[in-house]
Design a protein around this motif. Structure first.
Motif: not given
Length: 387
Positions: A104-108, A76-81, A91-95
């Motif tokens: 990833t795990s980010l707030p709404i 799996r690939i996980i993004l960790f900002p 957020y900008k490239h979420k789609e």
């Protein structure tokens, strides 16, 4: 646990990168890719930094992530900002990232913007009956406001106490606003709470706290800057307030909440949220809570029990080098163990060495520049300066 997972850090230029890598190093089997818009951040020289890539812009970064996703194998690939900039990139490239099945795990996004703006957060706190100091925008109506003094002036966005100013009277405040012309800029006026700071670091999923530490600052360089020495403790009221706040924000991921104990009414009041990792991350690690590792586990749905932390004190390395454990404990009336980031520097020294070499280089460059300027002056100018 072992895995074939890949963790991508999109904003490796962050000052939190080294602390996050230190925490993630405790997890076996993962591969970390660190991207940065700075060619030589300190973290690049860490023993934990195996895959580093300089990216000039967001387009390059997105293309690299796409390339990694195509070669991922069965992992799996996980993004960790690590901070706000990296979060906004996701957020900008979420789609596109969702199409690539990147986790990833980010707030709404609404909760993220509320947490990122002190004025929006003040309005949210008022609407949800959360304990929060009275706060108003610095606008043309401030002269007629009924805010009680003393007050603090803060930029609506910022961290580490930057831009915060204290005013005892309305006259002093209005004179400052008029002289500095900040009426049309993004500032808030917030009632000053007499008491002391207390902070809470959390990892959440769907508004529920999975892990936390509570800490109180002991020593500060200035009143509005983070403390160089903190003590970890448990406070039921702090946990209650933070739990309610995270629930109402339906928070996902990590956050650091600044609170303050109000001596006048005995309440814990929320001051602001930092929707990212935080400066005392190694302190949390030193007392038994590895937030980067736990964040990874929560993203890949590996269950874990809520970690218990030790009620130790933690001192940053520079403060420790200036003063022994004994003096620190005597000066601050500390009982029990004292931890320091010096341990992490010893086992991974190159980032610290590189950081200090840059400081020495800048100092030498400044001195040489001044000496060259003096040599280029006319003799009469030199005499005039010395007289």
């Amino acid at each position: 646990m072992k895995s074939n997972d890949i963790i991508i850090i999109p904003d490796g230029e962050s000052g939190f990168a080294l602390s996050v890598l230190t925490g993630l190093s405790k997890t076996e089997g993962i591969e970390i890719y660190l991207f940065s818009n700075v060619k030589f951040p300190n973290v690049r020289f860490s023993r934990y930094c195996k895959n580093f890539c300089f990216v000039e812009n967001e387009g390059f970064l997105l293309n690299h992530i796409i390339a990694i996703s195509r070669e991922r194998g069965d992992g799996r690939i996980i993004l960790f900002p690590l901070q706000e900039k990296g979060t906004l990139f996701v957020y900008k490239h979420k789609e596109k990232l969702d199409q690539l099945k990147i986790f990833t795990s980010l707030p709404i996004i609404d909760s993220f913007y509320i947490a990122s703006d002190k004025l929006l957060f003040a309005k949210f706190s008022k609407q949800n009956n959360l304990p929060h100091p009275y706060t108003i925008p610095v606008d043309k109506n401030i002269a007629n406001s009924n805010i009680s003094f003393p007050v603090l002036i803060k930029p609506t966005q910022g961290s580490n106490g930057q831009g915060i100013m204290f005013f005892n009277t309305k006259m002093n405040l209005l004179e400052f606003i008029a002289s500095e012309g900040i009426i049309n800029k993004r500032y808030i006026a917030q009632q000053y709470i007499k008491g002391f700071d207390i902070d809470c670091s959390v990892l959440c999923k769907d508004g529920k706290i999975l892990a936390y530490t509570i800490q109180q600052g002991i020593t500060k360089k200035s009143e509005f800057m983070p403390s160089s020495t903190i003590k970890f403790l448990f406070d039921q009221e702090t946990l209650k307030v933070v739990s309610e706040l995270m629930h109402k924000l339906n928070w996902n991921g990590v956050a650091h909440i600044d609170l303050r104990y109000d001596e006048e009414n005995g309440e814990i009041k929320v001051i602001e949220i930092n929707p990212r990792f935080w400066a005392s991350l190694l302190g949390s690690l030193s007392v038994g809570v590895n937030f980067p590792q736990l964040l990874y586990l929560s993203i890949v749905n590996v269950p874990f029990t809520e970690p218990k932390y030790k009620f130790n004190c933690y001192v940053d390395s520079l403060s420790f080098l200036k003063c022994s454990f004994k003096k620190i404990k005597e000066r601050n009336n500390i009982e029990g163990k004292v931890k320091t980031s010096l341990f992490y520097i010893i086992i991974d020294p190159l980032p610290f060495v590189f950081s200090k070499s840059k400081t020495v280089y800048r100092c030498l460059k400044s001195i040489l520049k001044k000496d060259i300027a003096d040599l280029q002056m006319e003799p009469g100018q030199k005499v005039k300066q010395k007289s």
